[in-house]
Design a protein around this motif. Structure first.
Motif, short mmCIF file in Angstrom:
data_model
loop_
_atom_site.label_atom_id
_atom_site.label_comp_id
_atom_site.label_asym_id
_atom_site.label_seq_id
_atom_site.Cartn_x
_atom_site.Cartn_y
_atom_site.Cartn_z
N ILE A 486 0.84 -1.20 0.00
CA ILE A 486 0.00 0.00 0.00
C ILE A 486 0.87 1.25 0.00
N MET A 487 1.96 1.22 0.76
CA MET A 487 2.84 2.38 0.81
C MET A 487 3.45 2.67 -0.57
N VAL A 488 3.89 1.62 -1.26
CA VAL A 488 4.46 1.82 -2.59
C VAL A 488 3.41 2.43 -3.52
N SER A 489 2.19 1.89 -3.46
CA SER A 489 1.15 2.39 -4.35
C SER A 489 0.73 3.81 -3.98
N ALA A 490 0.67 4.09 -2.68
CA ALA A 490 0.31 5.44 -2.24
C ALA A 490 1.38 6.44 -2.65
N PHE A 491 2.64 6.01 -2.61
CA PHE A 491 3.73 6.91 -2.96
C PHE A 491 3.80 7.15 -4.46
N SER A 492 3.21 6.26 -5.24
CA SER A 492 3.26 6.40 -6.70
C SER A 492 2.02 7.05 -7.28
N ASN A 493 1.08 7.46 -6.42
CA ASN A 493 -0.15 8.09 -6.87
C ASN A 493 -0.44 9.31 -6.01
N HIS A 494 -1.28 10.17 -6.53
CA HIS A 494 -1.67 11.37 -5.78
C HIS A 494 -3.09 11.19 -5.26
N PHE A 495 -3.29 11.39 -3.98
CA PHE A 495 -4.63 11.48 -3.42
C PHE A 495 -4.57 12.31 -2.15
N THR A 496 -5.72 12.88 -1.77
CA THR A 496 -5.77 13.76 -0.61
C THR A 496 -6.58 13.16 0.52
N HIS A 497 -7.09 11.93 0.35
CA HIS A 497 -7.83 11.28 1.44
C HIS A 497 -6.93 11.16 2.67
N GLY A 498 -7.56 11.07 3.82
CA GLY A 498 -6.79 10.84 5.03
C GLY A 498 -5.96 12.03 5.45
N PHE A 499 -6.59 13.21 5.46
CA PHE A 499 -5.93 14.42 5.94
C PHE A 499 -4.64 14.70 5.16
N CYS A 500 -4.68 14.42 3.84
CA CYS A 500 -3.52 14.65 2.96
C CYS A 500 -2.29 13.87 3.44
N CYS A 501 -2.51 12.66 3.93
CA CYS A 501 -1.39 11.90 4.50
C CYS A 501 -0.40 11.45 3.43
N ALA A 502 -0.84 11.30 2.18
CA ALA A 502 0.03 10.72 1.15
C ALA A 502 0.99 11.72 0.53
N THR A 503 1.12 12.90 1.11
CA THR A 503 2.11 13.85 0.58
C THR A 503 3.53 13.39 0.85
N ALA A 504 3.71 12.50 1.82
CA ALA A 504 5.04 11.97 2.13
C ALA A 504 4.90 10.52 2.58
N LEU A 505 5.93 9.74 2.39
CA LEU A 505 5.89 8.32 2.73
C LEU A 505 5.67 8.12 4.23
N GLU A 506 6.38 8.88 5.04
CA GLU A 506 6.29 8.68 6.50
C GLU A 506 4.90 9.02 7.02
N THR A 507 4.28 10.08 6.48
CA THR A 507 2.95 10.44 6.98
C THR A 507 1.88 9.47 6.48
N ALA A 508 2.07 8.91 5.29
CA ALA A 508 1.14 7.87 4.83
C ALA A 508 1.21 6.67 5.76
N ALA A 509 2.42 6.29 6.16
CA ALA A 509 2.58 5.17 7.08
C ALA A 509 1.97 5.48 8.44
N LEU A 510 2.20 6.69 8.93
CA LEU A 510 1.66 7.08 10.23
C LEU A 510 0.13 7.02 10.23
N HIS A 511 -0.49 7.56 9.19
CA HIS A 511 -1.95 7.55 9.16
C HIS A 511 -2.48 6.13 9.00
N TYR A 512 -1.81 5.34 8.20
CA TYR A 512 -2.22 3.94 8.05
C TYR A 512 -2.19 3.23 9.41
N ALA A 513 -1.11 3.40 10.16
CA ALA A 513 -1.00 2.75 11.46
C ALA A 513 -2.10 3.22 12.41
#
Length: 618
Positions: A486-513
């Motif tokens: 999921i992290m690889v796919s989130a990092f390779s695409n743009h989306f703003t769901h989840g309080f804009c967590c996917a702007t960076a890899l670490e914040t996508a991981a934090l929100h996922y956890a």
């Protein structure tokens, strides 16, 4: 010392963002400046922008509330593409004249151009309240709602523009065509594009929209022919070339697609609006598309570099970052309210018979929810609802609907009152009514009505507790996938769901956890919820058994059409729209292994979630 305001208006700070409405200059002072403003307007109209601007700044330095001067300066900044400064000035106009239609529309357009859709929608709604017969107001609302994934309601406003204007404006027809395309009504959209191009054959956005329609509908030759026409009118246009690269990638010509994208480096966007590209290189969309192409060519280090550059470029252009404090506060409130002791005091909504019922497909973006929806909606009894914003909307309006002074989720405490015991039935009815307004489950005459419809809004699991209260009989299908994939796919695409967590890899991981922990909390406190967890990897490895299990949980017999989801002709309005037109493949399973080194920084963040879900890094 009062320096220039940081917003870029050209005014001193205390005459701009530091100004207060209480600091009025007086009608006499404003009136005396009118000749100065008129002189400035004449200079600007004759092309002498710098001279006119100086006069406007002088006027506003003397009287910051001089409305004609603010209007002139706002319009000038808008033409100069200084969007942040223009927005500040339009807001100043509306503080001085709250019902000024032109300023309301201009501010709405500025916010729309910055992708601040909820704020833009508020301005569009106010414009329609001010002038219900304004074609411009309805057109703005149509644009916003289409972009905000509510195209059915947006269609109403576009058709109001057609009725109010009494003409078949080619730009409006193209906008309506794009709206219909997002609804999956491809043939209707195609007819409108043809009509628009007959009247105005070289409108850039019309050609781009038509090409993207044909690409989405898998008519690649036609899409390329439209882009050939665009190339003649707009040679080397950046957006057209990106669209061409997407087509080349879909037909397997990935090296050619990369060459097209690389040819865009350093080129400015030739369309309307601020340049997306510049001397720094490619824009975010180009970089992410290039990275996805490189990934399919097994050039993984190069792909990751492109993804990282794309994310950095997007952050620099949009200013968006993870809203960490807001996300943490929301999750804390949800955990605090949805406890077994509190829930025992709450009623549950009753089942509304003789109406299609929702199936909630929950999951983090890029977890496989689109695959599940495409499979289930191939069943004749199940309609695809796509990403419905309805649960989020309910969290916004719930306090008002329940007459509570508290915010969500605490406003649900009103249900402990005797006169609010039917409050969840009200929320249920609002959800179902809005779903009908969005055209969910709409059938042609003579066709049987569906018994179910899907709602696959990403991260709806954030509100799993609320959903289980409103629809206690509905299946809650939670699609999980290896967190690193999921992290690889989130990092390779743009989306703003989840309080804009996917702007960076670490914040996508934090929100996922955080969300994994929150779902575990809901499951512990609400064991009666019809929660069903399904692994993406199991669907890939054992497709029929997985789909049979899902249909059994829903209460429907197995239908072989669910196994050939790629033949489902509906258009999936997600980043996965192209993938779900292919037969089931396993190349995305374990994709993270190619990026083990780059993912190392988020392993400590994700380790507890992986252990809880039964994944590891072996």
């Amino acid at each position: 010392m009062d320096g220039d305001c940081v917003c870029g208006s050209g005014l001193k700070r205390l005459r701009c963002c530091g100004w207060r409405l209480s600091d009025l200059s007086g009608a006499t002072a404003v009136a005396r400046l009118q000749p100065l403003v008129e002189a400035a307007a004449r200079l600007i109209a004759s092309g002498q922008d710098a001279e006119g601007e100086c006069l406007l700044l002088d006027a506003l330095d003397l009287a910051p509330d001089c409305l004609p001067a603010v209007l002139e300066l706002a319009a000038l900044r808008q033409r100069q593409q200084n969007i942040p400064a223009a927005a500040v000035l339009w807001r100043r106009v509306l503080r001085l004249a709250p019902n000024h239609l032109g300023a309301t529309l201009s501010l709405g357009m500025s916010l729309f151009g910055q992708a601040r859709l909820s704020e833009a929608e508020a301005q569009a709604r106010n414009a329609i309240r001010i002038a219900p017969d304004s074609a411009a107001a309805h057109n703005l609302m149509g644009m916003i709602l289409t972009e905000a994934n509510r195209p059915q309601i947006g269609e109403y406003h576009y058709r109001r523009v057609l009725a109010l204007s009494g003409s078949r404006d080619p730009i409006l027809l193209a906008n309506l065509a794009w709206n219909l395309k997002t609804q999956g009504r491809m043939e209707e959209a195609r007819r409108l594009y043809h009509e628009s191009l007959r009247t105005a054959p070289t409108v850039r956005q019309t050609l781009l929209g038509f090409a993207r329609l044909e690409e989405a509908d898998r008519r690649f030759d036609t899409a390329q022919a439209v882009l050939d026409i665009s190339d003649i009118a707009y040679p080397n246009d950046a957006q057209a070339q990106l669209a061409r690269a997407v087509i080349l990638g879909r037909i397997g010509k990935r090296s050619e697609a990369i060459a097209v994208i690389d040819g865009l480096a350093g080129r400015h966007d030739t369309g309307l609006g601020p340049a997306r590209l510049g001397p720094a290189g490619l824009g975010p969309a180009e970089l992410l598309e290039k990275g996805r192409l490189l990934d399919k060519l097994d050039r993984f280090d190069d792909a990751w570099t492109a993804f990282a550059d794309g994310k950095r470029r997007a952050m620099a252009l949009s200013g968006q970052t993870y809203l960490n404090e807001a996300a943490a506060a929301m999750i804390a409130r949800l955990r605090g309210f949805f406890t077994a002791s509190r829930l025992a005091l709450l009623p549950r909504a009753t089942l509304r018979a003789n109406e299609a019922q929702p199936i909630f497909i929950l999951g983090f973006p890029r977890s496989g929810t689109t695959l599940v929806e495409q499979s289930l909606s191939a069943h004749p009894a199940i309609a695809a609802g796509d990403e419905l914003p309805l649960i989020h909307d309910l969290t916004e309006t719930l306090p008002r609907l329940l007459g509570s002074p508290l915010g969500y989720p605490d406003a649900l405490s009103e249900l402990w009152m005797g006169d609010q015991r039917a409050g969840l039935d009200l929320l249920r009815d609002v959800y179902l009514q809005r779903a009908r307004q969005l055209g969910v489950g709409r059938t042609l005459p003579g066709e049987p009505a569906p018994r179910h419809f899907t709602d696959k809004m990403p991260l709806n699991e954030t509100h799993l507790g609320l959903i289980a209260l409103i629809f206690p009989a509905s299946p809650l299908i939670h699609v999980i996938r290896h967190p690193l994939d999921i992290m690889v796919s989130a990092f390779s695409n743009h989306f703003t769901h989840g309080f804009c967590c996917a702007t960076a890899l670490e914040t996508a991981a934090l929100h996922y956890a955080r969300i994994v922990d929150l779902v575990a909390h809901y499951r512990a406190e609400m064991p009666e919820a019809r929660y069903l967890c399904v692994r993406y990897e199991d669907i890939v490895a054992q497709q029929e058994a997985s789909i049979r299990g899902l249909l059994e949980a829903i209460g429907e017999d197995f239908d072989p059409a669910c196994l050939t989801f790629h033949q489902n002709q509906r258009y999936a309005r997600t980043a996965s729209y192209a993938q779900v037109t292919e037969p089931l493949y396993d190349r995305s399973v374990g994709r993270w292994r190619q990026y083990r080194r780059q993912l190392a920084p988020v392993l400590p963040i994700l380790a507890p979630a992986m252990a809880r879900l039964g994944y590891d890094v072996s």
